[in-house]
Every structure is written in structure tokens, then in C-alpha cells.
Design a protein around this motif. Structure first.
Motif, PDB file in Angstrom:
ATOM      1  N   UNK A 501      69.903  26.165 138.185  1.00 17.21           N
ATOM      2  CA  UNK A 501      71.023  25.772 139.038  1.00 17.21           C
ATOM      3  C   UNK A 501      70.791  26.250 140.466  1.00 17.21           C
ATOM      4  N   UNK A 502      71.216  25.427 141.427  1.00 15.33           N
ATOM      5  CA  UNK A 502      71.110  25.818 142.829  1.00 15.33           C
ATOM      6  C   UNK A 502      72.123  26.913 143.144  1.00 15.33           C
ATOM      7  N   UNK A 503      71.890  27.627 144.235  1.00 16.58           N
ATOM      8  CA  UNK A 503      72.824  28.668 144.665  1.00 16.58           C
ATOM      9  C   UNK A 503      74.181  28.058 144.999  1.00 16.58           C
ATOM     10  N   UNK A 539      75.502  34.835 145.100  1.00 15.06           N
ATOM     11  CA  UNK A 539      75.226  33.549 145.748  1.00 15.06           C
ATOM     12  C   UNK A 539      76.029  33.405 147.043  1.00 15.06           C
ATOM     13  N   UNK A 540      75.751  34.325 147.965  1.00  8.16           N
ATOM     14  CA  UNK A 540      76.481  34.360 149.232  1.00  8.16           C
ATOM     15  C   UNK A 540      75.892  33.420 150.279  1.00  8.16           C
ATOM     16  N   UNK A 541      74.773  32.784 149.976  1.00 11.66           N
ATOM     17  CA  UNK A 541      74.172  31.853 150.923  1.00 11.66           C
ATOM     18  C   UNK A 541      73.364  32.569 151.992  1.00 11.66           C
ATOM     19  N   UNK A 542      72.575  31.809 152.753  1.00 11.09           N
ATOM     20  CA  UNK A 542      71.713  32.416 153.772  1.00 11.09           C
ATOM     21  C   UNK A 542      72.518  33.009 154.922  1.00 11.09           C
ATOM     22  N   UNK A 543      72.114  34.193 155.377  1.00 10.72           N
ATOM     23  CA  UNK A 543      72.803  34.829 156.495  1.00 10.72           C
ATOM     24  C   UNK A 543      72.593  34.071 157.793  1.00 10.72           C
ATOM     25  N   UNK A 544      71.581  33.217 157.836  1.00 12.79           N
ATOM     26  CA  UNK A 544      71.354  32.403 159.031  1.00 12.79           C
ATOM     27  C   UNK A 544      72.503  31.430 159.270  1.00 12.79           C
ATOM     28  N   UNK A 545      73.177  31.016 158.200  1.00 13.66           N
ATOM     29  CA  UNK A 545      74.401  30.222 158.326  1.00 13.66           C
ATOM     30  C   UNK A 545      75.551  31.212 158.446  1.00 13.66           C
ATOM     31  N   UNK A 546      75.774  31.676 159.662  1.00 11.43           N
ATOM     32  CA  UNK A 546      76.701  32.787 159.881  1.00 11.43           C
ATOM     33  C   UNK A 546      78.101  32.493 159.350  1.00 11.43           C
ATOM     34  N   UNK A 547      78.653  31.312 159.680  1.00 12.02           N
ATOM     35  CA  UNK A 547      80.009  30.985 159.254  1.00 12.02           C
ATOM     36  C   UNK A 547      80.085  30.800 157.746  1.00 12.02           C
ATOM     37  N   UNK A 548      79.111  30.071 157.177  1.00 14.47           N
ATOM     38  CA  UNK A 548      79.115  29.838 155.734  1.00 14.47           C
ATOM     39  C   UNK A 548      78.996  31.125 154.948  1.00 14.47           C
ATOM     40  N   UNK A 549      78.107  32.028 155.398  1.00 12.85           N
ATOM     41  CA  UNK A 549      77.931  33.321 154.735  1.00 12.85           C
ATOM     42  C   UNK A 549      79.198  34.153 154.838  1.00 12.85           C
ATOM     43  N   UNK A 550      79.822  34.154 156.003  1.00  9.58           N
ATOM     44  CA  UNK A 550      81.052  34.929 156.212  1.00  9.58           C
ATOM     45  C   UNK A 550      82.163  34.445 155.286  1.00  9.58           C
ATOM     46  N   UNK A 551      82.274  33.131 155.103  1.00  6.56           N
ATOM     47  CA  UNK A 551      83.308  32.591 154.214  1.00  6.56           C
ATOM     48  C   UNK A 551      83.125  33.094 152.786  1.00  6.56           C
ATOM     49  N   UNK A 552      81.885  33.083 152.321  1.00  5.96           N
ATOM     50  CA  UNK A 552      81.633  33.481 150.933  1.00  5.96           C
ATOM     51  C   UNK A 552      81.859  34.977 150.725  1.00  5.96           C
TER      52      UNK A 552
END
Length: 681
Positions: A501-503, A539-552
Motif C-alpha cells: 500500500x502507498x503511504x 505516514x506523515x508524508x514528505x517534509x518537503x511538502x510543508x503544508x501537507x506534512x503539517x496537516x498530518x
């Protein structure tokens, strides 16, 4: 266990407080229907479901709605009620009110709390469908995410949301995902992919993840905007979390306006008023000065304001541009067209002119979530809830293109399952977006709209037939270009079964699992909050996606806090109530008289208990029309659900339960009738 309020009082003050509270209850019963009771026991005095002692304080107990009168001092801010009428007396008769649960540990000043009510549209979850009965499932997309930010507001105030405030699809679509977007030169403005993996809360099933992504464009290439803000400045909008937050939201937007954009502001209270004529986006000082002058006061004529806003938007409409009304309100209409259906009809007719409507909710206590979501859905717009400045920045800066610029409207999906492969399926969420299958090809039927760069996620839980491993079927989807009334049809297979499964899949499934638990869904199978939290952390997502990571990261923290409150309230406090139950002696403060009527009895009996193969549950005759039970083990897992109609007593088969202690929840008609301890031998 949920922390209890630390409102300590001395013994002498306790006696004084008890005397005054009893007096309040006595005075409030005059002229009302309902019998008032006080209970004394090891936990102290209890009035109408609230109690106070030297060591702890409890408030309205939604498990026991027979306790009808609630003194001010025992109301917590999350004692959310529908259509609550406050008459200025020292207590509130909640005999006919819908009490949502669970309750806050905090305690607020009485007048503020007593006038608060929030309205949510009740809904039943989508059921399992056998392919033998129907192979097709149809729904329209939903890009709203107000339910998630409203959930965040509840948790940040140490409260749990009402069940009907939890709309899982809106939670899913709040987050960012790494989805395949169409190329700028692609013919179609959206792209759909699918992913299939085992269901985390029932590994025997599969989850089908449908991923839809809108085309992305630079901000500089966005169409010109003609925005009309319709701002509620009635008395109910006073406060930092309402009108003051509206102002900060418009400041954020103003800083991002271009010279080719224009903005107007209409206010409404007792009447509507244009306080800013259409103004170019480069006149930022002029716009902010108009915003600074906003003050709250008066009743709410939302319908008058909407009519004025549409006239202004139509007068200055930009051909090929983004023409949109943005309503900022708590939705507390109380004069004018207050009927939701009439408002929906008016807005549905107006959208034909090419003017879209988005709705932003503010504040708490009297939030009309039900009306605001329906208005946005029928105005070809989206509904969001702004609970903090950070959310305003997200909507009007980083994700402005997705939320306020439409690239495809009336987007519908129809899945056709292969009955040789699939035994049953269930759409998770989207209850208010489900369509009849024939409506898929009818272009007059409204559906959700997609913005630039927007992502939309949907899940089906699927039970395969034995010894099958083929394609599950196909997915068709339709959309209309913004300026067209004819839809475009696309189709592809439901595939994408992955070895791993994907992250994104894992995180999205944790959102669902936690939502199912918090709703106490009858479809939660073996779902556990702890498992959802752990999968979220991984599965917090890449930190390079600052907003997406912060949401998770934020969501994981909210889940942990909600889990502590949920287990403390639903499990620990319920068991504690059982242990103390036998010590509590009921003493009527007011006996039956000619002027005081006996309230409907909500008594629930369960026998035999302990039970071996069966137990009986008996309700009073007033409650027999439609009711249900849920049985939980002491880990909080839902292990059995039963539904009944037109029967005051039912025999419940518990032979499949393992020996041990269980909690039986009896509910119906919007009330929790009781939580009872069942011992299975």
C-alpha cells in the motif's frame, strides 16, 4: 480517563450551593411539563444530570435523558442542543431538546452557554449492497472540508463532536496527497487513478481508493476574479472567533489580490448594505479600511443579503472569469427566508447565471452547519469552516486556487462492479452526495465541483467472492466545463491492486478508521483508534511538502487527544457509573401535582443479566417506534449491532459473545436512552 474539572468548593459553600440549586430547580418547574428530581449518593448531589461535590463536577449526562432540568451552573460548552430556546430563567427545560454528546470537562459562564445551539443534518451511513441486487453505485464528488476543521475546533476546546458533525469524506479531502495530475496540455482538466489494498480494520475485505486530481496552473495564470463578500454582521457574529476572524480572513485574501481582480462587500443584519462597491485588487488600503469599519449588531436577514449580493455580482460579472459570492456567517438566519429549502431553491436558480456561491462558517455555539453546507452544495461552491487564522491563510493563500476557482463542475462517478468478482460493496462517506444510477447521465442533476489542483478521495470497502482475483469492474465519470451544460464522459477499469500500500493509502485509511470509531459506526468491524493513530504516525508524508506534512502531524495530535477523551468518557466513566449506581438513592424534590405532569418515562430494563445465550431489553411504550442497540467490549470495540421497530421488548442473541463484561448502548430518535453493563457467562 477524561480529566474532570477542578472546581473545588468548601463544604459550607457546597451546602449553600446545594440549597440554591435546589431552589432554582423548584422555581424552574413551575408552569413547565416535567418532574424534577435530585439524587444523593457517593458522588454528591445531582441535579438534572449534573452533579457537584468537593472532589469533582459532572454536567448533563446524555445517557440519562430522564433528568430533564439543567441548572446554568452545570452546563458545559459542548452540551450542544438543537433549537434551544433560552427564556432568561435560572435553568433550562431540555425535555424536548436533542442533546449531543460527549460533554466537555470545562465549565463556562451560564448566559453564554445557555443561548448556544448548533445544528447538524442527521444522516444514516451507507449500507452494504450485494451485487446480486445492484452492480452500480453513483455519487457526486465533495470538496468541502468544513467537517474536519469543525472537528479540530471541538478537540482544541477539549470537547468531542456530535456524531452528525463527522462527515468522513470531508476529513479525507482536507489533506494533501501525491496524486497524478493531468498535464497542462491535456484535453481534460482532471485525472482519476485507483489503488486497491486490504482493508486495515477487516483484512478479509479490500479497500478501493479512488483518487481524483485537478489540473494545476500558476497563480499568475488564474482567471480574473469578481468576488462579492457577503458578511453577517448581526449580533450573533460578535466575538474574536467570528467577525474578528472574518476580518483577518479578508485581510489575507486582500494581500493576494491582483490588479485584474475586484472585490465587493455586502453586509447583512436587520437589512443588507453595500459597504464596498467593486474595487480593484490593487486598492488594498481602501479594501482593508472598509473591513476595519465592520461591527456586529442586529438580527440576521441572510436572505436579504444574498439577494443584494447576487445583484451586485451579476452587474459586474466578468466573462470567462471567476464570479463568486463568498458568505461569511454562523448561518444563524432568524428573519427573512429562514426556510432552508426555500433558500436552496433560490440559490440553485441563481447559479444558472454563472455566479457560484461558497460558504465559510465561523464561531461556535450556534453554528448552523446543516444550512450552510446545503447552500454551498447547491450554489456550485464549497463549504469551509474557519476556526483559526491559520485556516484563513490556507483557504485564501496556499489553496485559494483549489477552493475558489472551478475548472470542472457537476463531477459524478459511477462504479460498475463485476458480479463474478464482487459479492458486496459499501461506499464510505458521501452520504449526502449519493445519486440514483439514472441520474449519472442526466445533465440536469447537480453534483460537486472541482478546483485547480484540487484532490478528491473516495473509498469503497469490497467483499470479494471466494477464489477470485480479477478486476473489480469499471469506473465511469462525467464532468462539465465551466461554461457548458453538457457533460463529458470518461471511463477506465478499477485496477491498481498493489503488493504494498502507498503511504497516501495508509494515511487516508487511518482517517477513515478513526472516524468510524469516533462515530461508533456499526460498520467499523475491528477498527481501533490506537491502530489508526499508529498508522497516521507512520505516514506523515514528505517534509518537503510543508503544508501537507503539517496537516498530518496536526491530525495525529488531534486523534491522540480525542482518543483520551473518548475512552475516558465512553468507557471509564460509564463503568464508574455502573459501580456507583447501586449506592445512589433517588429522592423526588417535587411530587406530582395538578400543575406538574409526569414526563415520558425513558426507563430501560435488561434481563436476565448475567446472561448465557440471550438477554431481553425492554423499553417504555413511548420509545418503541424505532430503536437500536450497540454492544461494546471493554476495549471499546463494537461487537454487535441490532435494530428494532414497533416493539417495546426484544430478545437479543448473545450466544456468539465470549464470556466477559460488555457495555450495551440503547438509543433511538436522536437520544441515547441508556448505557448498561452486560455480563456474558
Amino acid at each position: 480517563m477524561q480529566p474532570k474539572p477542578s472546581n473545588m468548593i468548601s463544604f459550607s459553600k457546597f451546602l449553600t450551593f446545594s440549597f440554591l440549586s435546589i431552589s432554582l430547580i423548584l422555581s424552574s418547574c413551575g408552569g413547565r411539563s416535567g418532574r424534577c428530581y435530585a439524587y444523593s449518593g457517593s458522588t454528591g448531589w445531582s441535579y438534572g444530570g449534573g452533579s457537584s461535590s468537593g472532589n469533582s463536577s459532572y454536567y448533563v449526562n446524555p445517557h440519562t435523558p430522564t433528568k430533564r432540568v439543567v441548572p446554568y451552573s452545570h452546563l458545559g460548552e459542548a452540551d450542544v442542543m438543537s433549537n434551544l430556546e433560552y427564556s432568561g430563567s435560572d435553568s433550562i427545560d431540555v425535555s424536548q431538546q436533542q442533546i449531543y454528546y460527549p460533554l466537555t470537562a470545562g465549565k463556562k459562564s451560564a448566559p453564554e452557554v445557555a443561548s448556544q445551539y448548533e445544528r447538524y443534518e442527521s444522516y444514516a451511513e451507507n449500507e452494504w449492497v450485494k451485487t446480486l441486487d445492484e452492480i452500480q453505485s453513483t455519487f457526486g464528488i465533495d470538496v468541502d472540508n468544513g467537517s474536519y476543521t469543525n472537528f479540530r475546533r471541538f478537540i482544541n476546546r477539549n470537547q468531542l463532536p456530535p456524531k452528525d458533525a463527522i462527515r468522513i469524506e470531508e476529513w479525507l479531502n482536507f489533506f494533501n496527497y501525491e496524486l497524478e495530475a493531468p498535464e497542462v496540455a491535456d484535453e481534460h482538466p482532471l485525472k482519476i487513478t485507483t489503488e486497491i489494498s486490504p482493508c486495515p480494520w477487516n483484512p478479509e475485505d479490500e479497500l478501493v481508493m479512488i483518487k481524483l486530481k485537478g489540473k494545476e496552473v500558476p497563480k499568475t495564470d488564474l482567471p480574473s476574479s469578481n468576488l462579492v463578500f457577503l458578511i453577517d454582521v448581526s449580533g450573533s457574529m460578535g466575538g474574536k472567533n467570528k467577525l474578528d476572524l472574518v476580518k483577518k480572513s479578508i485581510y489575507e485574501l486582500t494581500d493576494n489580490l491582483r490588479s485584474n481582480d475586484r472585490i465587493s462587500i455586502v453586509t447583512y443584519a436587520s437589512n443588507s448594505k453595500v459597504i464596498l462597491d467593486p474595487t480593484s485588487g490593487d486598492q488594498k488600503d481602501k479594501i482593508k479600511k472598509a473591513v476595519d469599519d465592520l461591527v456586529a449588531g442586529g438580527s440576521t436577514s441572510g436572505s436579504d443579503g444574498i439577494q443584494t449580493a447576487y445583484k451586485l455580482a451579476e452587474q459586474y460579472k466578468i466573462d470567462g472569469g471567476n464570479n463568486r459570492i463568498i458568505v461569511a456567517s454562523d448561518g444563524d438566519w432568524n428573519v427573512g427566508i429562514t426556510n432552508k429549502d426555500k433558500l436552496v431553491d433560490f440559490i440553485s436558480e441563481k447559479k444558472k447565471s454563472g455566479i457560484f456561491l461558497s460558504v465559510l462558517g465561523f464561531g461556535m455555539g450556534n453554528l448552523n452547519d446543516a444550512m450552510m453546507e446545503q447552500l454551498a452544495d447547491n450554489g456550485n461552491g464549497n463549504y469551509g469552516y474557519i476556526d483559526q487564522e491559520k485556516e484563513a491563510k490556507r483557504l485564501f493563500d496556499s489553496e485559494f486556487a483549489g477552493t475558489m476557482f472551478t475548472i470542472a463542475k457537476d463531477v459524478k462517478l459511477q462504479l460498475t462492479f463485476d458480479e463474478s468478482q464482487v459479492d458486496q460493496y459499501r461506499l464510505i462517506g458521501y452520504e449526502n452526495r449519493v445519486l440514483e444510477n439514472w441520474q449519472f447521465s442526466d445533465d440536469s442533476i447537480d453534483a460537486g465541483d472541482l478546483g485547480y489542483g484540487h484532490n478528491v478521495i473516495a473509498f469503497y470497502q469490497v467483499k470479494r467472492k471466494e477464489n477470485t482475483d480479477g478486476s473489480l469492474g469499471k469506473i465511469d465519470f462525467r464532468y462539465k466545463d465551466v461554461d457548458s451544460e453538457s457533460s463529458v464522459l470518461l471511463s477506465q477499469k478499477i485496477d491498481g491492486k498493489a503488493d504494498k500500500s502507498s503511504s497516501d493509502f495508509k494515511f487516508a485509511s487511518c482517517v477513515i478508521e478513526f472516524g468510524l470509531c469516533l462515530r461508533e459506526s456499526e460498520y467499523r468491524d475491528k477498527a481501533l483508534m490506537e491502530k489508526a493513530i499508529q498508522r497516521g504516525k507512520e505516514n506523515l508524508g514528505p517534509e518537503s511538502d510543508e503544508l501537507g506534512h503539517e496537516k498530518r502531524v496536526e491530525f495525529v495530535g488531534l486523534m491522540e487527544r480525542a482518543y483520551q477523551m473518548w475512552t475516558g468518557y465512553v468507557i471509564d466513566n460509564t463503568i464508574q457509573d455502573f459501580e456507583e449506581e447501586e449506592e445512589i438513592q433517588k429522592t423526588p424534590i417535587v411530587e406530582d401535582t395538578a400543575s406538574v405532569n409526569q414526563p415520558p418515562s425513558f426507563a430501560v430494563k435488561m434481563f436476565p443479566n448475567p446472561a448465557q445465550d440471550f438477554t431481553n431489553i425492554q423499553l417504555s411504550s413511548q420509545l418503541q417506534e424505532e430503536w437500536s442497540i450497540q454492544i461494546f467490549n471493554l476495549n471499546g470495540q463494537l461487537v454487535q449491532v441490532e435494530h428494532y421497530q414497533n416493539s417495546p421488548q426484544e430478545r437479543v442473541d448473545v450466544s456468539n459473545l465470549k464470556p466477559g463484561t460488555y457495555i450495551v448502548k440503547v438509543y433511538g430518535g436522536g437520544y441515547n436512552f441508556d448505557y448498561m453493563k452486560l455480563v456474558k457467562q
